[in-house]
Scaffold this motif. Structure first.
Motif, short mmCIF file in Angstrom:
data_model
loop_
_atom_site.label_atom_id
_atom_site.label_comp_id
_atom_site.label_asym_id
_atom_site.label_seq_id
_atom_site.Cartn_x
_atom_site.Cartn_y
_atom_site.Cartn_z
N THR A 123 -9.81 -6.68 6.41
CA THR A 123 -9.18 -6.94 6.56
C THR A 123 -8.46 -8.85 6.27
N SER A 124 -9.71 -9.52 7.07
CA SER A 124 -8.67 -10.89 7.37
C SER A 124 -9.66 -11.83 5.71
N ARG A 125 -10.07 -10.92 4.86
CA ARG A 125 -10.34 -11.54 3.30
C ARG A 125 -10.22 -10.83 2.36
N TRP A 126 -8.24 -10.69 2.62
CA TRP A 126 -7.49 -9.04 2.34
C TRP A 126 -8.47 -9.59 0.27
N ASP A 127 -8.26 -8.94 -0.46
CA ASP A 127 -8.92 -8.88 -1.93
C ASP A 127 -8.14 -8.61 -2.94
N TYR A 128 -7.06 -8.70 -3.08
CA TYR A 128 -5.58 -9.40 -3.62
C TYR A 128 -6.16 -8.70 -4.81
N GLY A 129 -6.40 -9.61 -5.97
CA GLY A 129 -7.59 -9.23 -7.25
C GLY A 129 -7.77 -7.60 -6.97
N TYR A 130 -8.85 -6.79 -6.37
CA TYR A 130 -8.89 -5.21 -6.24
C TYR A 130 -7.61 -4.64 -6.05
N THR A 131 -6.54 -4.87 -5.00
CA THR A 131 -5.94 -3.86 -4.71
C THR A 131 -4.28 -4.38 -5.29
N GLY A 132 -4.51 -4.86 -5.89
CA GLY A 132 -2.68 -6.16 -6.57
C GLY A 132 -1.95 -6.44 -5.78
N GLY A 133 -0.43 -6.38 -5.93
CA GLY A 133 0.14 -6.43 -4.78
C GLY A 133 -0.10 -8.04 -3.65
N ASP A 134 1.14 -8.18 -3.12
CA ASP A 134 0.95 -8.91 -1.69
C ASP A 134 1.23 -8.40 -0.62
#
Length: 602
Positions: free
Chosen positions: A217-228
């Motif tokens: 969680t401390s390196r959240w992958d928004y490239g995978y999940t989308g969103g913000d």
């Protein structure tokens, strides 16, 4: 608590229930059940937010090097700038300032302390938070504003880790070597490398064999999940997702993943206590009417409230200030000395039982499925785990696409396969695993040995501490001149640790200003001052071993292996500690101002 609430408590039944639930969760490997994000797992700690830029190694000199650009480092550097120090370098392993708030950018992230007291230097920066409990991005941007306001980017270096500190007696400077090939020098080194920056992973057999997507969680992958941070995780719409961990991070992130994932499996070993959050936007009329000094007034009021000191009114009025009495088991502060110890313990336990009954009743009111509700109930004393606050977490388990998997009877997750998370003999097929498993708490670089320190005569700091840490006020040690360490070791603590760091920063700025004015060769406590401080810690210590050994495993008690915290902090609390430091600055500064030749150990 009312007399009726206290009178109806079955003390022996609750004690027995707490003990049985604790036993379900004890593991013989204790804290070693976790593994660091290094070596083969180093990619879990890679910075996904800022690209590392190459640069030439530095061989220059600065007056002050601040290692760590979280709030501790930022406030210290800001106070030193205000005191007239110009040559200040910030250094951090991240790509920018913010510390924990640089790394933690997961969906739903907020501070759990009221932002008006949590976010430091609000008046100096000219900011009033937009929310009572600010979201993470607002806090991160505030850290950036602090750095800009005090011109701290000027000599800053990022994506840089100290690999060694070596004292150079002839020059009265530290030689600082880093993983970027730097060999810089600094007159003063201040470490604030944090206790919430190095992520940890559970040591699950087969974790490396999983073929789906994983991240911490401390390196959240928004490239995978989308969103913000505010949601919209459209990349999870066709994904079966596992979230591992239901501590402070999991409580915040799980509702957002549940909204967008095809299905969410929540893997829980120990449920958190989840109380009312009641967040709200800041009233603009209230903000406009604030008078100079407003933040310090609120901070002082809050820390007095949670430390058990007398106040005329509670300016915060939230879950922290209403449970101050219960916090004494783990957080330093004043006790009600009008009662003898046995009577105080009896009353404290009753009030604790009543509060936890209230939290468990809240679970029953919100969660519709009785079996799920039972799994979500915390059966332990209030401060056995850090309390959490949310109005969204418990309702999440009323969703059809959310499954709670309780792992307590299996020692946690049993194993992972190429496609599944396994608990007992049940396999849960998932596409993505998100580890909400927290950080290596209390393990700064100096304490862990990842930042080796060689003081006078080449003596290693950890070797000099082989019989236990030796400091004056938790900030500096004999034999290691001009070296300061911010943190929780051998000083006061509080649920609002940023205020503790703020007090330490102001003290260090005062000490360095005095050293400059006196033309001291360096700052270093005497052996006698260290001995006297260790005596104070020992004589004021309160034994909480019974509480810790009866608690459910958590990082507070070393996953069930730590027997006591006595002597690790100044037990009378942060208010008393602040006054102690103020008196010391007035009367005993000569204990650290060294004017000429070094004093050696016998």
């Amino acid at each position: 608590m009312t007399n009726d609430q206290l009178a109806g408590i079955d003390v022996e039944a609750l004690r027995a229930k707490y003990a049985s639930e604790r036993q379900r969760r004890i593991r013989p490997d204790g804290a070693s059940q976790y593994q660091p994000t290094t070596g083969a797992f180093g990619y879990y700690a890679t910075d996904p937010y800022t690209e590392r830029t190459e640069r030439e190694p530095l061989t220059d000199s600065v007056e002050v090097l601040v290692v760590g650009a979280g709030f501790g480092g930022l406030v210290t550097a800001a106070r030193l700038r205000q005191a007239g120090f110009e040559s200040i370098r910030l250094m951090d392993e991240g790509g920018d300032v913010g510390g924990t708030w640089y790394w933690n950018r997961y969906p739903g992230i907020h501070c759990d302390i009221q932002s008006y007291v949590y976010m430091p230097l609000l008046e100096e920066v000219g900011t009033v938070p937009n929310w009572r409990y600010a979201p993470g991005e607002e806090i991160r941007q505030h850290a950036v504003k602090i750095a800009e306001t005090f011109d701290l980017y000027r000599d800053a270096v990022f994506h840089t880790r100290v690999t060694s500190l070596t004292w150079q007696e002839d020059d009265a400077q530290w030689l600082v070597e880093t993983d970027r090939g730097d060999r810089m020098r600094a007159t003063y080194v201040i470490t604030s490398s944090g206790t919430l920056s190095q992520p940890k992973l559970p040591g699950i057999p087969g974790i490396e064999s999983f073929r789906g997507h994983t991240f911490h969680t401390s390196r959240w992958d928004y490239g995978y999940t989308g969103g913000d941070q505010f949601g919209g995780l459209t990349g999870l719409a066709d994904k079966r997702v596992a979230v591992v961990g239901t501590g402070a991070t999991g409580i915040q992130v799980i509702p957002f993943v549940a909204e967008d994932a095809e299905h969410l499996f929540v893997f829980q070993r120990t449920p958190s206590s989840v109380d009312v959050r009641d967040n709200a936007p800041t009233d603009p009329e209230w903000a406009a009417a604030l008078q100079p000094g407003w933040q310090r007034e609120r901070q002082d009021n809050f820390i007095r409230m949670v430390s058990g000191e007398p106040v005329e009114r509670d300016m915060t009025q939230d879950g922290w200030t209403s449970t101050a009495q219960l916090q004494r088991k783990m957080i330093t502060g004043a006790l009600d000395t009008s009662l003898d110890e046995d009577e105080r313990e009896r009353i404290d336990e009753l009030v604790d039982f009543a509060k936890m009954n209230e939290i468990r009743e809240r679970v029953d009111r919100i969660v519709r499925d009785p079996a799920t509700a039972e799994k979500l109930k915390p059966w332990y004393r209030y401060m056995c785990k850090r309390p959490t606050f949310s109005d969204r977490y418990l309702p999440t388990f009323n969703r059809d696409n959310v499954t709670l998997v309780d792992t307590a009877d299996f020692g946690g997750i049993t194993r992972m396969t190429e496609t599944a998370v396994v608990v007992g003999e049940t396999e849960y097929e998932v596409d993505c695993v998100i580890f909400a498993t927290g950080f290596e708490v209390g393990r700064s670089g100096i304490v862990s040995g990842t930042m080796p320190v060689a003081g006078r005569g080449g003596v290693q700091l950890l070797e000099s501490w082989r019989n236990g840490p030796r400091t004056l006020h938790g900030l500096y040690s004999h034999g290691f001149p001009n070296l300061f360490n911010l943190g929780s070791l051998q000083n006061a603590n509080s649920v609002n640790f940023v205020q503790i760091l703020q007090d330490q920063a102001e003290h260090i700025a005062a000490v360095l200003s005095a050293a400059r004015a006196a033309r001291a060769r360096y700052v270093e406590p005497t052996i006698e001052a260290e001995d006297a401080w260790l005596d104070v810690l020992r004589l004021t210590a309160r034994d909480n071993s019974k509480f810790l050994t009866e608690c459910t495993p958590s990082y507070y008690n070393g996953e069930g292996t730590r027997r006591s915290t006595a002597g690790s902090s100044y037990t009378p609390g942060p208010v008393a500690f602040q006054q102690l430091l103020s008196d010391w600055r007035e009367n005993a500064m000569d204990e650290v101002l060294v004017m000429s030749s070094p004093v050696t150990r016998d």
